[in-house]
Write an enzyme that holds these catalytic residues in place. Structure first.
Site, short mmCIF file in Angstrom:
data_model
loop_
_atom_site.label_atom_id
_atom_site.label_comp_id
_atom_site.label_asym_id
_atom_site.label_seq_id
_atom_site.Cartn_x
_atom_site.Cartn_y
_atom_site.Cartn_z
N ASN A 39 42.45 46.76 41.58
CA ASN A 39 41.22 46.14 41.10
C ASN A 39 40.00 46.98 41.51
O ASN A 39 39.97 47.58 42.59
CB ASN A 39 41.09 44.68 41.53
CG ASN A 39 41.23 44.42 43.02
OD1 ASN A 39 41.93 45.16 43.71
ND2 ASN A 39 40.59 43.38 43.49
N GLU A 41 36.03 46.40 41.59
CA GLU A 41 34.94 45.44 41.41
C GLU A 41 33.61 46.15 41.21
O GLU A 41 33.48 47.36 41.38
CB GLU A 41 34.90 44.50 42.62
CG GLU A 41 36.19 43.70 42.73
CD GLU A 41 36.20 42.68 43.86
OE1 GLU A 41 35.30 42.73 44.73
OE2 GLU A 41 37.13 41.84 43.87
N CYS A 50 40.74 44.11 36.81
CA CYS A 50 41.94 43.73 37.57
C CYS A 50 42.90 44.91 37.72
O CYS A 50 42.89 45.86 36.92
CB CYS A 50 42.66 42.59 36.87
SG CYS A 50 41.84 40.99 37.00
N GLU A 52 46.09 44.94 37.09
CA GLU A 52 46.99 45.04 35.94
C GLU A 52 46.32 45.82 34.81
O GLU A 52 46.95 46.64 34.14
CB GLU A 52 47.37 43.64 35.43
CG GLU A 52 48.14 42.79 36.43
CD GLU A 52 47.24 41.94 37.33
OE1 GLU A 52 46.12 42.38 37.67
OE2 GLU A 52 47.68 40.84 37.69
N CYS A 83 45.94 36.65 36.63
CA CYS A 83 44.94 35.77 36.02
C CYS A 83 45.25 35.61 34.52
O CYS A 83 46.06 36.34 33.95
CB CYS A 83 43.54 36.34 36.22
SG CYS A 83 43.15 37.75 35.17
N CYS A 86 44.83 38.72 32.36
CA CYS A 86 45.89 39.72 32.56
C CYS A 86 47.19 39.28 31.91
O CYS A 86 47.98 40.12 31.45
CB CYS A 86 46.08 40.01 34.04
SG CYS A 86 44.74 41.04 34.68
N1 THU Z 1 42.56 40.23 40.49
C1 THU Z 1 43.44 41.15 40.00
O1 THU Z 1 43.25 42.36 40.18
N2 THU Z 1 44.51 40.70 39.30
C2 THU Z 1 44.77 39.38 39.07
O2 THU Z 1 45.65 39.07 38.30
C3 THU Z 1 44.01 38.36 39.79
C4 THU Z 1 42.69 38.80 40.29
C5 THU Z 1 41.38 40.71 41.23
C6 THU Z 1 40.09 40.54 40.47
C7 THU Z 1 39.08 40.50 41.59
O3 THU Z 1 38.71 41.83 41.91
C8 THU Z 1 39.84 39.90 42.76
O4 THU Z 1 41.22 39.97 42.42
C9 THU Z 1 39.48 38.44 43.05
O5 THU Z 1 39.59 37.66 41.91
#
Ligand code: THU
Length: 130
Positions: A39, A41, A50, A52, A83, A86
């Protein structure tokens, strides 16, 4: 190095200063290669991506087209599922029976499939005429 090890390693590279929740993903694609993502941000929160999504982007940029297996690992005490966004992204590039392994920080794993993560997925069959 197996997919879980690759996902664990790329998770260390995550840019997650806002959530402090680092996620890593590693997938094996139809070309036999492994593609990874973490991920990333952003201070403008909705611009974050994310793990994925990163692995899928690497797969497409690398010339492969389909996911054959994927592992996702997070900073969580129990294996945290992808999520909603994803799940839809996985459904775009993986057959319904493709295995998805979810792992926790301490190595607990849960195995599921793309279809189980997104039952009733919206797909091209719902768009008549294209
Ligand atoms: N996140 C992912 O990278 N993949 C997911 O399927 C769930 C959430 C990340 C997004 C964000 O940077 C952090 O987790 C908190 O939500």
């Amino acid at each position: 190095m197996d997919l879980l090890d690759r996902a664990r390693a790329v998770r260390e590279r995550a840019h997650a200063p806002y959530s402090n929740f680092r996620v890593g993903a590693a997938l094996r694609a139809d070309d036999g290669r492994v593609y990874v993502g973490c991920n990333v941000e952003n201070i403008a929160y909705p611009e974050g991506t994310c793990a994925e999504a990163g692995a899928i982007a690497a797969m497409i940029a690398g010339g492969a087209r389909r996911i054959e297996e994927i592992v996702v690992i997070a900073d969580s005490a129990s294996p945290v599922p992808p999520c909603g966004g994803c799940r839809q992204k996985l459904a775009e590039f993986a057959d319904p029976d493709v295995p998805v392994t979810l792992a926790s920080r301490d190595g607990q794993t849960t195995r599921t499939t793309v279809a189980d993560l997104l039952p009733g997925a919206f797909n091209a069959s719902h768009m008549d005429g294209i």
